[in-house]
Design a protein around this motif. Structure first.
Motif, PDB file in Angstrom:
ATOM      1  N   PHE A   1       0.870  -1.230   0.062  1.00  0.00           N
ATOM      2  CA  PHE A   1      -0.098  -0.011   0.293  1.00  0.00           C
ATOM      3  C   PHE A   1       0.727   1.160   0.060  1.00  0.00           C
ATOM      4  O   PHE A   1       0.532   2.187  -0.425  1.00  0.00           O
TER       5      PHE A   1
ATOM      6  N   TYR B   1       2.150   2.856  -3.355  1.00  0.00           N
ATOM      7  CA  TYR B   1       1.194   3.883  -4.144  1.00  0.00           C
ATOM      8  C   TYR B   1       0.876   5.145  -3.283  1.00  0.00           C
ATOM      9  O   TYR B   1       0.052   5.688  -3.924  1.00  0.00           O
ATOM     10  N   MET B   2       1.338   5.269  -2.304  1.00  0.00           N
ATOM     11  CA  MET B   2       0.896   6.463  -1.410  1.00  0.00           C
ATOM     12  C   MET B   2       1.056   7.608  -2.250  1.00  0.00           C
ATOM     13  O   MET B   2       0.496   8.842  -2.130  1.00  0.00           O
TER      14      MET B   2
ATOM     15  N   VAL C   1       1.163   8.627  -5.415  1.00  0.00           N
ATOM     16  CA  VAL C   1       0.417   8.616  -6.520  1.00  0.00           C
ATOM     17  C   VAL C   1      -1.009   9.050  -5.877  1.00  0.00           C
ATOM     18  O   VAL C   1      -1.769  10.041  -6.353  1.00  0.00           O
ATOM     19  N   ALA C   2      -1.494   8.437  -4.761  1.00  0.00           N
ATOM     20  CA  ALA C   2      -2.619   8.609  -4.303  1.00  0.00           C
ATOM     21  C   ALA C   2      -2.809   9.969  -3.713  1.00  0.00           C
ATOM     22  O   ALA C   2      -3.780  10.799  -3.801  1.00  0.00           O
ATOM     23  N   ALA C   3      -1.549  10.490  -2.952  1.00  0.00           N
ATOM     24  CA  ALA C   3      -1.661  11.781  -2.438  1.00  0.00           C
ATOM     25  C   ALA C   3      -1.730  12.923  -3.712  1.00  0.00           C
ATOM     26  O   ALA C   3      -2.452  13.812  -3.349  1.00  0.00           O
TER      27      ALA C   3
ATOM     28  N   VAL D   1      -3.066  12.494  -6.492  1.00  0.00           N
ATOM     29  CA  VAL D   1      -4.764  12.569  -7.121  1.00  0.00           C
ATOM     30  C   VAL D   1      -5.476  13.401  -5.989  1.00  0.00           C
ATOM     31  O   VAL D   1      -6.474  14.043  -6.269  1.00  0.00           O
ATOM     32  N   ALA D   2      -5.143  12.994  -4.587  1.00  0.00           N
ATOM     33  CA  ALA D   2      -6.018  13.826  -3.578  1.00  0.00           C
ATOM     34  C   ALA D   2      -5.846  15.185  -3.558  1.00  0.00           C
ATOM     35  O   ALA D   2      -6.837  15.940  -3.386  1.00  0.00           O
TER      36      ALA D   2
END
Length: 211
Positions: free
Chosen positions: A88, A91-92, A94-96, A98-99
């Motif tokens: 997990f 991918y943090m 990329v997720a941050a 996008v957020a």
């Protein structure tokens, strides 16, 4: 405080908290339950705005079908969530990113929003054409107005849509019951017509020996 304002604060707070708990809950079943609570709160807000049909549609379609389907899938599938959560952290970033982009877009959308004028509101809500609506000085509610227009001006389109959905449902059933190699098919007539001798077997067991 007026009742309408209190109800708005209650439903809006419940929707926001439920939405946060959907992504914050560790248990996926709890996440789905909080999602259902968010849908119910949003339906309450639609009722306060006078959109009773949208509220009913949200409860019937999303809560009654989609969310319950999610709940059944999560509870019935044997998913190893510990294995899914592995990797997990990689991918943090990329997720941050996008957020952050989504938050910036929301801030920009709120910043440029302005309250519509009376003329814009009048253009957005034209007078309905159904004679029953014009004859009633009080005016029907949202569901009655939609029903009058749907079953008068658009009755044929409504029937055609129903026929298309019926054909799609029959096609899905036919495709499900097709014969596939290696898959046993249920014989309903044989099951219904079977005799007692074919379904029950009496075994005499001697005392102390077991089966």
């Amino acid at each position: 405080m007026p009742i309408g304002t209190a109800a708005f604060l209650l439903f809006s707070a419940a929707a926001i908290l439920s939405g946060l708990m959907v992504i914050a809950s560790r248990n996926p079943v709890h996440s789905v339950l909080f999602l259902i609570a968010a849908f119910i709160s949003a339906a309450g807000l639609f009722v306060l705005m006078g959109a009773e049909y949208l509220a009913m549609l949200l409860l019937v379609v999303y809560v009654g079908a989609v969310a319950v389907l999610f709940l059944f899938v999560v509870m019935m599938l044997d998913v190893d969530f510990v294995e899914l959560k592995q990797g997990f952290l990689q991918y943090m970033p990329v997720a941050a990113t996008v957020a952050v982009v989504v938050v910036v877009e929301l801030i920009m959308a709120v910043a440029v929003w302005t309250a519509p004028s009376d003329a814009e509101i009048a253009r957005a809500h034209p007078a309905p054409r159904a004679p029953e609506i014009v004859a009633d000085p009080a005016g029907p509610n949202n569901i009655e107005a939609l029903g009058l227009i749907l079953y008068t001006d658009y009755a044929h389109y409504f029937q055609i849509a129903g026929i298309v959905l019926l054909v799609a449902m029959i096609g899905a059933i036919v495709m499900t019951f097709r014969v596939r190699e290696g898959v046993r098919r249920q014989d309903v007539a044989r099951q219904v017509g079977r005799r007692r001798e074919e379904a029950v077997e009496l075994v005499k067991v001697k005392t102390g020996q077991g089966i």
